[in-house]
Design a protein around this motif. Sequence first.
Motif, PDB file in Angstrom:
ATOM      1  N   ASN A 107       0.870  -1.248   0.029  1.00 47.09           N
ATOM      2  CA  ASN A 107      -0.063   0.068  -0.019  1.00 47.09           C
ATOM      3  C   ASN A 107       0.864   1.256   0.112  1.00 47.09           C
ATOM      4  O   ASN A 107       1.863   1.413   0.625  1.00 47.09           O
ATOM      5  CB  ASN A 107      -1.027   0.011   1.319  1.00 47.09           C
ATOM      6  N   ARG A 108       0.381   2.409  -0.544  1.00 46.32           N
ATOM      7  CA  ARG A 108       1.094   3.524  -0.848  1.00 46.32           C
ATOM      8  C   ARG A 108       1.554   4.262   0.552  1.00 46.32           C
ATOM      9  O   ARG A 108       2.699   4.617   0.759  1.00 46.32           O
ATOM     10  CB  ARG A 108       0.343   4.347  -1.500  1.00 46.32           C
ATOM     11  N   LEU A 126       4.051  -0.788  -6.734  1.00 49.53           N
ATOM     12  CA  LEU A 126       2.472  -1.064  -6.751  1.00 49.53           C
ATOM     13  C   LEU A 126       2.150  -1.611  -8.054  1.00 49.53           C
ATOM     14  O   LEU A 126       1.389  -2.723  -7.821  1.00 49.53           O
ATOM     15  CB  LEU A 126       1.656   0.390  -6.470  1.00 49.53           C
ATOM     16  N   GLN A 132      -1.106  -3.622  -9.346  1.00 47.11           N
ATOM     17  CA  GLN A 132      -2.297  -2.351  -8.886  1.00 47.11           C
ATOM     18  C   GLN A 132      -2.001  -1.188 -10.096  1.00 47.11           C
ATOM     19  O   GLN A 132      -0.991  -0.722 -10.435  1.00 47.11           O
ATOM     20  CB  GLN A 132      -1.902  -1.681  -7.536  1.00 47.11           C
TER      21      GLN A 132
END
Length: 212
Positions: A107-108, A126, A132
């Motif tokens: 996740n960012r 990602l 993603q």
Amino acid sequence: MNKEKRTEIFTRLRDENPEPTTELNYSNPFELLIAVILSAQATDVGVNKATDKLYPVANTPEAIYGLGVNGLKEYIKTIGLFNSKAENVIKTCKILIDKHNSQVPDNREDLEALPGVGRKTANVVLNTAFRQPAMAVDTHIFRVSNRTGIAPGKNVVEVEKRLMRLVPKDFLMDAHHWLILHGRYTCTARKPKCGACMIEDLCEFRQKRDYQ
């Protein structure tokens, strides 16, 4: 540029290269993360030369952390800004060990909390490691997006947001790689190879040249 043009542009790029990926050498998300940190203001070729020697010796957070800053520098000293990059990589490895069970977060927020990891690096990880939809806008993507008219913007964040909104969904997952490769080898900075470009007839660049 209208939607039909964008769709045709990415259709051609996909037809030529159906499964694009980064030119950085890696075999797992951690190796990719370290390679992308090292690639800031450096070439993929230069990073690969260093990691091809580093990863057989150390390719886990524990192993690289065990090298220490000075030990790591011996492997990456041919890369620009290697002093600060060595510091950041060692700190990142420590955080991965202590907070993430030695795994790269997907996740960012957690990625951008790592030393040496900004928005662009997080987007690469990602997209490439975790598949993603993300757009890591580097100098190549920024140039191609503005020059062609695909997604013009005044800064990288503006271009990123426009690309995420304007690239047809069917192409969004791999658009980042297609645009980088197009900018690296065809739509180059000083002399774009318009005469050899597969999307020349769709491009809205006004100063086209018949370079090959």
